[in-house]
Design a protein around this motif. Structure first.
Motif, PDB file in Angstrom:
ATOM      1  N   GLY A   1     -43.998   4.493  38.679  1.00  0.00           N
ATOM      2  CA  GLY A   1     -45.218   5.084  38.929  1.00  0.00           C
ATOM      3  C   GLY A   1     -45.463   4.637  40.536  1.00  0.00           C
ATOM      4  N   HIS A   2     -45.244   3.413  40.961  1.00  0.00           N
ATOM      5  CA  HIS A   2     -45.481   3.105  42.177  1.00  0.00           C
ATOM      6  C   HIS A   2     -44.213   3.267  43.035  1.00  0.00           C
ATOM      7  CE1 HIS A   2     -48.928   1.225  40.101  1.00  0.00           C
ATOM      8  NE2 HIS A   2     -49.528   1.345  41.423  1.00  0.00           N
ATOM      9  N   MET A   3     -43.201   3.026  42.363  1.00  0.00           N
ATOM     10  CA  MET A   3     -41.912   3.138  43.169  1.00  0.00           C
ATOM     11  C   MET A   3     -41.691   4.643  43.815  1.00  0.00           C
ATOM     12  SD  MET A   3     -39.423   0.954  44.331  1.00  0.00           S
ATOM     13  CE  MET A   3     -38.689   1.667  45.684  1.00  0.00           C
TER      14      MET A   3
ATOM     15  N   PRO B   1     -32.925  17.787  16.065  1.00  0.00           N
ATOM     16  CA  PRO B   1     -33.708  19.127  15.991  1.00  0.00           C
ATOM     17  C   PRO B   1     -34.767  19.274  16.925  1.00  0.00           C
ATOM     18  CG  PRO B   1     -33.997  17.658  14.045  1.00  0.00           C
ATOM     19  CD  PRO B   1     -33.061  16.898  15.163  1.00  0.00           C
ATOM     20  N   ALA B   2     -35.454  17.976  17.324  1.00  0.00           N
ATOM     21  CA  ALA B   2     -36.725  18.418  18.090  1.00  0.00           C
ATOM     22  C   ALA B   2     -37.060  17.162  18.732  1.00  0.00           C
ATOM     23  CB  ALA B   2     -37.824  18.665  17.013  1.00  0.00           C
ATOM     24  N   CYS B   3     -38.075  17.137  19.784  1.00  0.00           N
ATOM     25  CA  CYS B   3     -38.325  15.693  20.368  1.00  0.00           C
ATOM     26  C   CYS B   3     -39.812  15.952  20.989  1.00  0.00           C
ATOM     27  CB  CYS B   3     -37.467  15.437  21.461  1.00  0.00           C
ATOM     28  SG  CYS B   3     -37.165  16.569  22.812  1.00  0.00           S
ATOM     29  N   LEU B   4     -40.332  15.239  21.216  1.00  0.00           N
ATOM     30  CA  LEU B   4     -41.901  15.282  21.993  1.00  0.00           C
ATOM     31  C   LEU B   4     -41.642  14.659  23.498  1.00  0.00           C
ATOM     32  CD1 LEU B   4     -44.104  13.449  19.270  1.00  0.00           C
ATOM     33  CD2 LEU B   4     -43.566  15.868  19.650  1.00  0.00           C
ATOM     34  N   VAL B   5     -42.210  15.532  24.375  1.00  0.00           N
ATOM     35  CA  VAL B   5     -42.201  15.051  25.879  1.00  0.00           C
ATOM     36  C   VAL B   5     -43.784  15.054  26.252  1.00  0.00           C
ATOM     37  CG1 VAL B   5     -39.934  15.789  26.124  1.00  0.00           C
ATOM     38  CG2 VAL B   5     -41.950  17.622  26.539  1.00  0.00           C
ATOM     39  N   ALA B   6     -44.048  14.213  27.308  1.00  0.00           N
ATOM     40  CA  ALA B   6     -45.206  14.438  27.753  1.00  0.00           C
ATOM     41  C   ALA B   6     -45.467  15.364  28.873  1.00  0.00           C
ATOM     42  CB  ALA B   6     -45.453  13.001  28.304  1.00  0.00           C
ATOM     43  N   SER B   7     -46.350  15.771  29.190  1.00  0.00           N
ATOM     44  CA  SER B   7     -46.615  16.848  30.299  1.00  0.00           C
ATOM     45  C   SER B   7     -46.406  15.959  31.700  1.00  0.00           C
ATOM     46  CB  SER B   7     -48.150  17.377  30.246  1.00  0.00           C
ATOM     47  OG  SER B   7     -48.160  18.118  29.108  1.00  0.00           O
ATOM     48  N   ASP B   8     -45.862  16.896  32.646  1.00  0.00           N
ATOM     49  CA  ASP B   8     -45.875  16.273  33.969  1.00  0.00           C
ATOM     50  C   ASP B   8     -46.765  15.300  34.555  1.00  0.00           C
ATOM     51  OD1 ASP B   8     -43.099  17.488  34.788  1.00  0.00           O
ATOM     52  OD2 ASP B   8     -44.251  19.432  34.884  1.00  0.00           O
ATOM     53  N   ASN B   9     -48.075  15.633  34.510  1.00  0.00           N
ATOM     54  CA  ASN B   9     -49.036  14.771  34.785  1.00  0.00           C
ATOM     55  C   ASN B   9     -49.886  13.732  33.890  1.00  0.00           C
ATOM     56  OD1 ASN B   9     -49.112  16.156  37.395  1.00  0.00           O
ATOM     57  ND2 ASN B   9     -50.049  17.992  36.582  1.00  0.00           N
ATOM     58  N   ASP B  10     -49.033  13.765  32.828  1.00  0.00           N
ATOM     59  CA  ASP B  10     -49.729  12.933  31.745  1.00  0.00           C
ATOM     60  C   ASP B  10     -49.104  11.564  31.801  1.00  0.00           C
ATOM     61  OD1 ASP B  10     -51.750  14.596  30.735  1.00  0.00           O
ATOM     62  OD2 ASP B  10     -50.421  15.291  29.043  1.00  0.00           O
ATOM     63  N   MET B  11     -49.861  10.438  31.196  1.00  0.00           N
ATOM     64  CA  MET B  11     -48.990   9.305  30.954  1.00  0.00           C
ATOM     65  C   MET B  11     -47.889   9.109  30.144  1.00  0.00           C
ATOM     66  SD  MET B  11     -51.386   5.797  29.875  1.00  0.00           S
ATOM     67  CE  MET B  11     -52.441   6.395  31.061  1.00  0.00           C
ATOM     68  N   GLY B  12     -47.050   8.297  30.507  1.00  0.00           N
ATOM     69  CA  GLY B  12     -45.650   8.150  29.498  1.00  0.00           C
ATOM     70  C   GLY B  12     -46.290   7.843  28.131  1.00  0.00           C
TER      71      GLY B  12
END
Length: 638
Positions: free
Chosen positions: A480-482, A547-558
């Motif tokens: 996040g800082h790099m 079959p499926a996965c969860l992803v975080a939104s671009d601006n959300d915390m991982g």
């Protein structure tokens, strides 16, 4: 004046008894090291006296020539080490000698393995050097008087290596400390002039004050001018010159190694070191070491750290933390400056512009030293990284001016390798990037196995695109800082919509568009079922076998950082994930054909929970997941 003895007996704490037992039973592989430890303690006492004498010159007046004297008595079987340093009061004796390893005995004991050879390597990390005396002695007497105190305030500490020790007041005419070792039968070799001199030359030649022994008697028959009753004469056995003040060309590698052990109380050689003299606008000498072993308190950011600070050869403090950033807290060494005031204090150091200039220069020197080690000896650098890599990853956030230097020193596991070893540099990664690849891809996970088998990697494996496998807790914070390296932005493969840039050809784009179009109706049905649990639902080509996965939104915390902060007790705002389905997977195709809406909801929630588990998360309602799964299994048998 009559001194009231006031003799008391004290018991060691439980952990101290165990540790003392280990010390007595020869944890050290080399018995002679005990003398190095006792001489180092005496040298520290002299340094502390010099410092206190800056504000109270009278402390040195009674005996201005600082020294350490070593004497032995073969007939009595004793060895005595005497210094005229700062000495100790009664309370200080109880505090310093009555509590072994005050900073971490419990942690030390927890890390013991039961294998004496392995456990020996742990000694030295908790300030237990004095207790090495019990390797060769079955009884130790300490006589001491603090500088400035009256002769009647002398103290006698006695211990036979058992569960107790005694302390009493005694008349003691001299400032400083005398340690008397009553040697064991198998340690009488140390009551020998040649043996002691060789040990002092080997381990303590660099001590900045004289280490003295009685002059050797002239051979019989020589013209001996000594007279009966004449006071014994002592002579210095060591060079008695601070090692860092000598030219580099005159200092041998073995001397550098022994000096490191002296200042760090470590028993292993350092990985590397840098000795440098700066003259000009600033005038200082530094001798910096990279240890070969990490201390137990490495991840305690508020633990004591820093360099031994001298000003104009005068000792000031043990842990001057102002001269290196926190992410380099593992560095040991000495700084001797002519540009800081002798009455230096921590407050002055924090505000002094020379301090900032020296800190900047020393930080660059450490980073250059590590870069040189990485290029010269990859195996040694790998050892360094295994010890201190997680701490180095704190650097980009704390030291923006050196961010690029730090980035080149970082090492990672990647999908390019088959084991968990973090040995791939960012330069290696960029050099292997595919044509058209614009991002440095990474995935965060709790461990290497989870990262390696992550469903987020499926399309990258299919296309042969390398991904960094980040498994340290600091990793998501670090990237996040790099943000970028060599013009390549870092991209979390578990966050946002999949973007392969130019690595995605026309066929890939057509396949993605087709999948999104054909799965439109299914996506809407799934979205209706999961509307309380997810932010959005979309079809994806990111998956191949899952079959499926969860992803975080671009601006959300991982997801990894979120779990870490929640485990630390922090309250975070709700952030729903995006649920992505693979339209080409048989389970998703079967789901699309399901007409029973209740059954469709059950199957959808099962896929959602499985995606949660695959991401390394805990289920909010495990019982509900088990109920749905059991219902499905029962239906299969009908």
């Amino acid at each position: 004046m009559t001194v009231e003895a006031h003799k008391e007996s004290h018991g060691f704490q439980t952990e101290a008894k165990q540790l003392l037992h280990l010390m007595i039973h020869s944890l050290y592989s080399n018995k002679e090291i005990f003398l190095r430890e006792l001489v180092s303690n005496a040298s520290d006492a002299a340094d502390k006296l010099r410092f206190e004498a800056l504000s109270n010159p009278g402390l040195l007046a009674e005996d201005p020539d600082l020294r350490i004297r070593i004497e032995f008595d073969k007939d009595a079987g004793t060895l005595t080490i005497t210094d005229n340093g700062i000495g100790m009061s009664r309370d200080e004796v109880i505090e310093n000698l009555g509590t072994i390893a005050r900073s971490g005995t419990a942690n030390f004991m927890q890390n013991l393995t039961g294998d004496q050879k392995k456990d020996a390597h742990l000694i030295g990390q908790f300030g237990v050097g004095f207790y090495s005396a019990f390797i060769v002695a079955d009884k130790v007497d300490v006589f001491t008087r603090r500088a400035g105190a009256d002769a009647s305030q002398g103290v006698h500490w006695e211990c036979s290596g058992e569960a107790e020790y005694s302390v009493e007041n005694v008349e003691w005419p001299n400032r400083g400390t005398r340690v008397v070792l009553h040697l064991k039968d198998d340690a009488k070799e140390f009551a020998d002039d040649w043996r002691l001199r060789s040990i002092i030359k080997k381990y303590s030649d660099h001590i900045a004050i004289p280490v003295e022994m009685l002059k050797q008697a002239a051979p019989a028959g020589d013209d001996d001018e000594t007279k009966e009753g004449k006071a014994p004469e002592f002579e210095a056995v060591n060079a008695a010159q601070a090692l860092w003040t000598r030219p580099r060309s005159e200092v041998k590698s073995e001397e550098y190694k022994e000096f490191y052990k002296h200042i760090s109380h470590d028993f292993d050689d350092p990985l590397t070191w840098s000795h440098n003299r700066v003259e000009g606008k600033l005038d200082y000498t530094s001798l910096l070491y990279i240890p070969a072993r990490a201390p137990f308190d490495l991840y305690q950011r508020d633990a004591a750290r820093g360099l031994k600070l001298y000003v104009q050869r005068t000792f000031i403090m043990d842990d001057a933390e102002q001269f290196l950033p926190l992410y380099l807290r593992f560095v040991k060494g000495v700084l001797d400056s002519n540009d800081l005031p002798l009455n230096v204090s921590r407050e002055i150091l924090q505000k002094d512009q020379n301090t900032d200039a020296i800190k900047s220069a020393l930080t660059k020197r450490v980073l250059d030293m590590l870069d040189k080690l990485a290029k010269k000896d990859a195996d040694q650098y790998q050892k360094f990284w295994d010890l201190f890599g997680s701490v180095m990853k704190e650097g980009p956030a704390e030291d923006f001016s050196n961010k690029e230097k730090i980035a080149k020193l970082l090492r990672f596991s990647t999908t390019h390798t088959d084991d968990a070893k973090q040995d791939q540099s960012l330069e290696d990664y960029v050099g292997r990037m595919q044509e058209g690849q614009k991002n440095i891809y990474y995935v965060c996970a709790d461990n290497f196995a989870t990262a390696k088998s992550s469903p987020y990697l499926e399309v990258f494996r299919k296309k042969g695109i390398e991904v960094l496998l980040l498994t340290d807790q600091v990793d998501e914070w670090f990237v996040g800082h790099m943000q970028e390296f060599d013009g390549k932005a870092f991209q979390d493969v578990a966050k946002g919509a999949l973007d392969l840039g130019e690595a995605e050809n026309e066929d890939d784009k057509a396949e993605r568009e087709k999948a999104e179009k054909e799965a439109g109706a299914l996506v809407e049905r799934v979205k209706e079922v999961l509307k309380e649990r997810v932010e959005d639902v979309r079809a994806t080509t990111r998956l191949v076998d899952s079959p499926a996965c969860l992803v975080a939104s671009d601006n959300d915390m991982g997801l990894q950082m979120r779990r870490i902060l929640e485990q630390a007790g922090q309250t975070l705002p709700d952030a729903k994930p995006v649920f992505e389905v693979n339209p080409n997977h048989p389970l998703v195709q079967r789901l699309d054909q399901e007409q029973d809406e209740d059954r469709f909801a059950d199957l959808t929630n099962i896929l959602m929970d499985q995606a949660n588990l695959a991401a390394g998360n805990q289920l909010a309602d495990p019982a509900d997941y088990v109920r749905r799964l059991n219902t499905l299994l029962l239906e299969l048998n009908r």
